[in-house]
Design a protein around this motif. Structure first.
Motif, PDB file in Angstrom:
ATOM      1  N   UNK A  93       1.094  -1.253   0.106  1.00 30.55           N
ATOM      2  CA  UNK A  93      -0.107  -0.438  -0.437  1.00 30.55           C
ATOM      3  C   UNK A  93       0.939   1.047  -0.683  1.00 30.55           C
ATOM      4  N   UNK A  94       0.156   2.342  -0.825  1.00 27.55           N
ATOM      5  CA  UNK A  94       1.302   3.852  -0.062  1.00 27.55           C
ATOM      6  C   UNK A  94       0.650   4.344   0.456  1.00 27.55           C
ATOM      7  N   UNK A  95       1.618   5.446   1.052  1.00 29.48           N
ATOM      8  CA  UNK A  95       1.504   6.392   2.241  1.00 29.48           C
ATOM      9  C   UNK A  95       0.637   6.477   2.644  1.00 29.48           C
ATOM     10  N   UNK A  96      -0.349   6.884   1.869  1.00 31.75           N
ATOM     11  CA  UNK A  96      -1.559   7.538   1.865  1.00 31.75           C
ATOM     12  C   UNK A  96      -2.248   6.881   2.899  1.00 31.75           C
ATOM     13  N   UNK A 154      -3.478   6.005  11.342  1.00 35.69           N
ATOM     14  CA  UNK A 154      -4.343   7.519  12.230  1.00 35.69           C
ATOM     15  C   UNK A 154      -2.864   8.312  12.216  1.00 35.69           C
ATOM     16  N   UNK A 155      -1.512   8.026  11.780  1.00 32.07           N
ATOM     17  CA  UNK A 155      -0.349   8.341  11.502  1.00 32.07           C
ATOM     18  C   UNK A 155      -0.207   9.540  10.461  1.00 32.07           C
ATOM     19  N   UNK A 156       0.244  10.622  10.599  1.00 30.77           N
ATOM     20  CA  UNK A 156       0.307  12.001   9.035  1.00 30.77           C
ATOM     21  C   UNK A 156       1.390  11.003   8.386  1.00 30.77           C
ATOM     22  N   UNK A 157       1.328  11.770   7.066  1.00 29.04           N
ATOM     23  CA  UNK A 157       2.244  11.094   5.968  1.00 29.04           C
ATOM     24  C   UNK A 157       3.517  11.718   6.061  1.00 29.04           C
ATOM     25  N   UNK A 158       3.618  12.556   6.680  1.00 24.34           N
ATOM     26  CA  UNK A 158       4.898  13.078   6.920  1.00 24.34           C
ATOM     27  C   UNK A 158       5.254  12.586   8.098  1.00 24.34           C
ATOM     28  N   UNK A 159       5.180  12.455   9.174  1.00 21.17           N
ATOM     29  CA  UNK A 159       5.219  11.626  10.633  1.00 21.17           C
ATOM     30  C   UNK A 159       5.973   9.884  10.192  1.00 21.17           C
ATOM     31  N   UNK A 175       5.371   1.309  16.980  1.00 23.86           N
ATOM     32  CA  UNK A 175       6.350   3.634  17.136  1.00 23.86           C
ATOM     33  C   UNK A 175       5.639   3.917  17.505  1.00 23.86           C
ATOM     34  N   UNK A 176       4.240   4.533  17.795  1.00 27.92           N
ATOM     35  CA  UNK A 176       3.657   5.498  18.336  1.00 27.92           C
ATOM     36  C   UNK A 176       3.912   4.775  19.380  1.00 27.92           C
ATOM     37  N   UNK A 177       3.182   4.039  20.168  1.00 24.25           N
ATOM     38  CA  UNK A 177       3.846   3.426  21.318  1.00 24.25           C
ATOM     39  C   UNK A 177       4.550   3.699  22.261  1.00 24.25           C
TER      40      UNK A 177
END
Length: 121
Positions: free
Chosen positions: A1-4, A11-16, A49-51
């Motif tokens: 799948x792509x980044x989008x 729920x994480x931004x593409x930037x992140x 990673x988020x956790x």
DNA sequence: CTTCTCACA
DNA sequence: TGTGAGTA
């Protein structure tokens, strides 16, 4: 799948997400056109990673830890024994952090629920 | 329309 | 980390 899609699903931004890759936390393949191509497993990886990030671990440590988390279907096994001492330190740091937060919460709860004396504030 | 890299009133 | 620019 792509980044989008990964962004929407995690729920994480593409930037992140691009930042995580830059930090070595994620290693998506690239399509011939240069687009990042993520695996299904990356959805879980991003959650981890988020956790870990929220718990205060550095991206450097997480980068070492992620490839050492062997998913056994039952749970996660330590694939790198040499990291254990460091991980135990992190865990203890988190425990200490939780204790401080609990103390602060108790204090605030007391202030919030205590009836103020007439004329106070 | 989506993604990419690069840069910053 | 957000955001906008200029592309592919």
């Amino acid at each position: 799948m792509r980044i989008g899609e990964l962004a929407r699903r995690s729920g994480v931004s593409e930037r992140a997400l691009r930042y995580y890759e830059e930090q070595g936390l994620l290693s998506p393949n690239r399509t011939p056109s240069g687009y990042r191509d993520f695996e299904e497993s990356h959805v879980d990886t991003v959650r981890r990673i988020r956790s870990l990030l929220a718990a205060g671990l550095s991206t450097a440590i997480i980068a070492e830890l992620l490839p050492c988390m062997v998913d056994t279907g039952e749970g996660l096994a330590p694939g790198c024994p040499e990291l254990l001492p460091h991980l135990e330190r992190e865990r203890d740091r988190i425990t200490a952090s939780i204790d401080e937060l609990t103390t602060a919460r108790t204090l605030l709860t007391k202030v919030i629920t205590t009836t103020p004396p007439v004329g106070a504030c």
